[in-house]
Scaffold this active site. Structure first.
Site, PDB file in Angstrom:
ATOM      1  N   TYR A 169     -45.318 -23.696  65.101  1.00  0.00           N
ATOM      2  CA  TYR A 169     -43.882 -23.973  65.089  1.00  0.00           C
ATOM      3  C   TYR A 169     -43.536 -24.776  66.332  1.00  0.00           C
ATOM      4  CZ  TYR A 169     -44.197 -19.557  67.735  1.00  0.00           C
ATOM      5  OH  TYR A 169     -44.560 -18.566  68.599  1.00  0.00           O
ATOM      6  N   HIS A 177     -47.915 -24.182  70.138  1.00  0.00           N
ATOM      7  CA  HIS A 177     -47.078 -25.374  69.986  1.00  0.00           C
ATOM      8  C   HIS A 177     -47.938 -26.650  70.028  1.00  0.00           C
ATOM      9  CE1 HIS A 177     -43.960 -22.550  70.682  1.00  0.00           C
ATOM     10  NE2 HIS A 177     -44.210 -22.408  71.957  1.00  0.00           N
TER      11      HIS A 177
END
Length: 223
Positions: free
Chosen positions: A151, A199
């Site tokens: 995400y 990330h």
């Protein structure tokens, strides 16, 4: 039910500087990278109408490099800090517990569990709370990042939010430090091989560079 309670407690529409032909809304998005140390960006950051900071990004002791002004502070329950009365609390929820935390942290206190300790109560101005639609994170992940990484980072979400609400976006404190580590400016780095975890850090960074090249934003690299 949770969303109904949320709208009863907090303003239903965001408190934003409206767009107009005679006003340029200049925003500084201040990341937490170690490359801010020694940058002397503080006065330049404070010159902006809107200054967006995130999570636990510190000011005290770092004023010369990061400035002192904060108009919006993006956070999660896991990174929550108390705010003064004039700063907007901006929540990027991605699970129902995030919304439950927000409601309870302003009331009787939150007692749920998460992957790390969560602040039970918070001091902030209830009338300045802003909550993004959970679909916003999905949009950033699917459209901007083409589903790379688990995400998006808070930092990347902040840049995309600024592109939606500001006329001019100036980005500070993103990317690795001078040794190539993705460190925070207020921490002494123990892990010398620190990268960006879940990330897609290098993807996000490259998109920001691309946006700077297209003059969609101005990027200050630090030191």
């Amino acid at each position: 039910m949770t969303v109904d309670r949320l709208f009863q407690m907090f303003p239903p529409s965001p408190d934003l500087i409206e767009s107009s032909p005679d006003r340029c809304r200049a925003c500084a998005v201040v990341g937490n990278s170690g490359n801010l140390i020694g940058s002397h960006y503080g006065p330049l950051i404070d010159f902006h109408d809107v200054v967006i900071r995130m999570n636990t990004g510190r000011i005290k002791g770092y004023e010369a490099d990061v400035g002192i002004k904060t108009t919006h502070r993006i956070m999660y329950p896991e990174s929550a800090i108390d705010l003064d009365n004039s700063t907007h609390l901006v929540l990027f929820p991605f699970k129902i517990q995030d919304l439950e935390w927000l409601i309870k942290a302003f009331g009787t206190g939150f007692s749920g569990r998460s992957y790390m300790p969560v602040k039970s109560t918070i001091k902030a101005n209830k009338d300045l709370v802003m909550v993004t639609n959970p679909g916003f994170m999905r949009y950033v992940h699917e459209i901007w990042l083409e589903k790379k990484g688990k995400y998006p980072s808070t930092g990347f979400m902040a840049v995309i939010l600024a592109l939606h609400i500001c006329d001019e976006v100036h980005v500070f404190g993103y990317g690795a430090d001078r040794d190539g580590n993705w460190s925070h400016y207020w921490e002494k780095l123990k892990d010398k091989k620190l990268k960006t975890g879940v990330h897609p850090g290098s993807n996000e960074y490259n998109i920001i560079l691309q946006l700077a090249k297209q003059q969609k934003l101005k990027f200050y690299t630090g030191w």
